[in-house]
Design an enzyme around this catalytic site. Structure first.
Site, short mmCIF file in Angstrom:
data_model
loop_
_atom_site.label_atom_id
_atom_site.label_comp_id
_atom_site.label_asym_id
_atom_site.label_seq_id
_atom_site.Cartn_x
_atom_site.Cartn_y
_atom_site.Cartn_z
N ASN A 7 0.88 -1.17 0.00
CA ASN A 7 0.00 0.00 0.00
C ASN A 7 0.92 1.22 0.00
O ASN A 7 1.58 1.51 1.00
CB ASN A 7 -0.87 -0.03 1.26
N ARG A 93 -2.67 -2.08 -3.42
CA ARG A 93 -3.92 -1.38 -3.12
C ARG A 93 -3.96 -0.10 -3.94
O ARG A 93 -3.01 0.68 -3.93
CB ARG A 93 -3.97 -1.03 -1.63
N HIS A 182 -13.27 2.36 0.84
CA HIS A 182 -13.18 1.27 1.82
C HIS A 182 -13.78 -0.02 1.25
O HIS A 182 -14.19 -0.91 2.01
CB HIS A 182 -13.95 1.58 3.13
N ARG A 243 -12.49 14.25 9.44
CA ARG A 243 -13.41 14.70 8.38
C ARG A 243 -14.81 14.94 8.95
O ARG A 243 -15.27 14.17 9.80
CB ARG A 243 -13.51 13.66 7.26
N ASP A 285 -8.36 10.72 17.59
CA ASP A 285 -8.28 9.32 18.00
C ASP A 285 -9.39 9.02 19.00
O ASP A 285 -9.48 9.65 20.05
CB ASP A 285 -6.89 9.08 18.64
N GLU A 387 -8.06 -6.23 5.15
CA GLU A 387 -8.01 -5.84 3.74
C GLU A 387 -6.83 -6.50 3.03
O GLU A 387 -6.93 -6.88 1.86
CB GLU A 387 -7.90 -4.31 3.64
#
Ligand code: ADP
Length: 412
Positions: A7, A93, A182, A243, A285, A387
Site C-alpha cells: 500500500n 492497493r 473502503h 473529516r 483518536d 483488507e
C-alpha cells in the site's frame, strides 16, 4: 505461493508478505512499513511475528524503498525468504478505479494508463499508488502485479444511489458521481459475515460499518454493495477522525464568502480539522476522545454523541433501503474495539430489530462474534477486517490464472 501486499503512500510503503494456503487463506510471514521516503533519513520497521527490527537508511525514492523492503525480507535477522525469487506475485492497493474497474485485475500498460486516467478523481492517492506500482514492476518485472481497487466493490451501486441531483451532464462528461471507498474492507467483512452466518453470499443482506480513522457504512443486498456513505471523495457521510462527513454543501460557499477562506482552507478545514478532532478539540483518536469524555470534557462527550447519532441515522436509512437485513456488522479499529460506540449507536434501534446484548457487547473478545440478544430479530456482528488478506487472495487467484485483457477505461 508467496504474495507481497503493498500500500503505497506519497512517502511511505506499508507491506506484508503472505504465504497462501489451499483454501485461499494466508499466513503473514512478515510485515512492515518504510517511512520518510525521499527524506535525508528514511525508516524501515520490519516485523516477524512479535519481533521488530528498525533500520534507518536513506531511500531516495519508492524503488529504493522496495529495495530496502526486499532486503529486509530476504536478508538479516528478519529474513523469511531466501531471496526475491520467492516472491511470486505482488498485490497493490489502489484507491480509485473510477468506473473502469469493477474487480481486481493484473496490471499491464493499459491498466496503468487507466489508473492514471483516474488521477483527477483521486489527486492525493492515485499518484503515489502509481509511483509504487511502477517502482515495484521495475524491481520485480517477472512476477504478476495485481491492482485491487478501493472503489470496485461499490461499482454495483444503482444510478439512484450513485448520482447526485445535479445536472446530468456533469456525470456524462466528467464522471462526477458518488464512488464510495473502503470497498476492500466492506467486501472482506461481507464475505466473512456470510460465512459466519452460514448463509449463501448471494442471499445475504448486511449493513457494514467500517469505523477506523476514516469511517463509512455500506448497504449490501444479496452480497453486493447497493449504497454507501462516502461519495465522490471520502469526505461524505459519517463523522470521522478529522473529516466532517455530511454537511450542507452551501457551508463551503459561506466559509469562502462570509469568512474569507480560500478553497484550500475550506478543504483543509473539512478534511483535516473537523470530525472528532474539530468537535472535541482533543484528538482525532477515539481512544483519546473517550478518555477525555470520561474525565468530564463536555465537547469530547458531544463529539461521541454526534458520531453515534450520525451512524444511527445511516443504519436507519439503510434498513429502509434493504428492507430485510440479516446483520449489522461493525469493523475497523473503532467498530471492533469500542463497545461504548456500538452500544450508543444501537440505542433506540430496537424497534428496527437491532437488540444488543449488553454483556456480549462489553466482553473483551477478539475475532468474529455475534453481539445480538438471543431474541433480536437481526444479528449484530463484529467482524475484524483484513483488507490485506483480501488483496492477497485476489492477487493469488489472478496470478494463478491466465493473464486477462484490461477493460477499456470509461473515465475522462
Ligand atoms: P485506519 O483507518 O487508519 O486503519 P484503524 O482501523 O486502526 O484506523 O482505527 C483507528 C481508530 O480506532 C482510532 O480512532 C482509534 O482510537 C480507534 N480504536 C482502536 N482501538 C480502540 C479501542 N480499544 N477503543 C476505542 N477506540 C479504539
Amino acid at each position: 505461493m508467496n504474495v507481497l501486499v503493498v500500500n503505497c503512500g506519497s512517502s511511505s510503503i506499508k507491506y506484508s508478505l503472505r504465504r497462501m494456503g489451499r483454501d485461499e487463506s494466508s499466513t503473514v510471514l512478515a510485515s512492515g512499513l518504510v517511512e520518510k521516503i525521499g527524506e535525508p533519513v528514511s525508516r524501515i520497521r520490519h516485523m516477524v511475528g512479535r519481533s521488530e527490527t528498525v533500520g534507518e537508511v536513506r531511500a531516495a525514492d519508492h524503488q529504493a524503498a522496495f529495495g530496502l523492503m526486499i532486503a529486509a525480507l530476504a536478508e538479516g535477522p528478519g529474513a523469511v525468504i531466501a531471496g526475491p525469487k520467492e516472491i511470486d506475485a505482488v498485490g497493490h492497493r489502489v484507491v480509485h478505479g473510477a468506473e473502469g474497474f469493477t474487480e481486481s485485475l493484473r496490471i499491464d500498460a493499459k491498466v496503468l494508463a487507466a489508473i492514471e486516467a483516474c488521477v483527477p478523481l483521486a489527486p492525493l492517492h492515485n499518484p503515489p499508488n502509481l509511483t509504487g506500482i511502477r517502482a515495484a514492476m521495475a524491481l520485480m518485472p517477472d512476477v504478476p502485479h495485481v491492482a485491487v481497487f478501493d472503489t470496485a466493490f461499490h461499482q454495483t451501486l444503482p444510478r439512484r444511489a450513485f448520482l447526485y441531483a445535479i445536472p446530468y451532464d456533469l456525470y456524462s462528461s466528467s464522471r462526477i458521481r458518488r464512488y464510495g471507498f473502503h470497498g476492500t474492507s466492506h467486501r472482506y467483512v461481507t464475505e466473512a459475515a456470510a460465512g459466519f452466518l452460514d448463509r449463501p453470499l448471494d442471499r445475504t443482506n448486511l449493513i457494514t460499518c467500517h469505523l477506523g480513522n476514516g469511517c463509512s457504512v455500506t448497504a449490501v443486498a444479496n452480497g453486493k454493495s447497493v449504497d454507501t456513505s462516502m461519495g465522490l471523495t471520502p469526505l461524505e457521510g459519517l463523522v470521522m477522525g478529522t473529516r466532517s462527513g455530511d454537511v450542507d454543501p452551501a457551508l463551503a460557499f459561506h466559509l469562502v464568502r462570509a469568512l474569507g477562506m480560500s478553497v484550500d482552507q475550506v478543504d483543509d478545514l473539512l478534511n483535516r480539522r473537523s470530525g472528532l478532532l474539530g468537535l472535541s478539540g482533543v484528538s482525532n483518536d477515539m481512544r483519546e476522545v473517550t478518555k477525555s469524555a470520561k474525565g468530564g470534557n463536555d465537547r469530547a462527550a458531544l463529539a461521541i454523541d454526534i458520531f453515534c447519532y450520525r451512524l444511527r441515522k445511516y443504519v436507519g436509512a439503510y434498513t429502509a433501503v434493504l428492507g430485510r437485513v440479516d446483520a449489522l456488522v461493525f469493523t475497523g479499529g473503532i467498530g471492533e474495539n469500542a463497545a461504548h460506540i456500538r452500544e450508543e449507536t444501537c440505542r433506540g434501534l430496537e424497534p428496527l430489530g437491532y437488540v444488543l446484548d449488553a454483556a456480549k457487547n462489553a466482553a473483551r473478545n477478539r475475532g468474529p462474534r455475534d453481539l445480538a440478544a438471543a431474541e433480536s430479530p437481526k444479528r449484530i456482528l463484529v467482524i475484524p477486517t483484513d483488507e490485506e488478506a483480501l488483496i492477497a487472495r485476489d492477487t493469488a487467484r489472478i496470478a494463478s490464472a491466465a493473464p486477462r485483457r484490461a477493460p477499456t477505461p470509461r473515465t475522462t
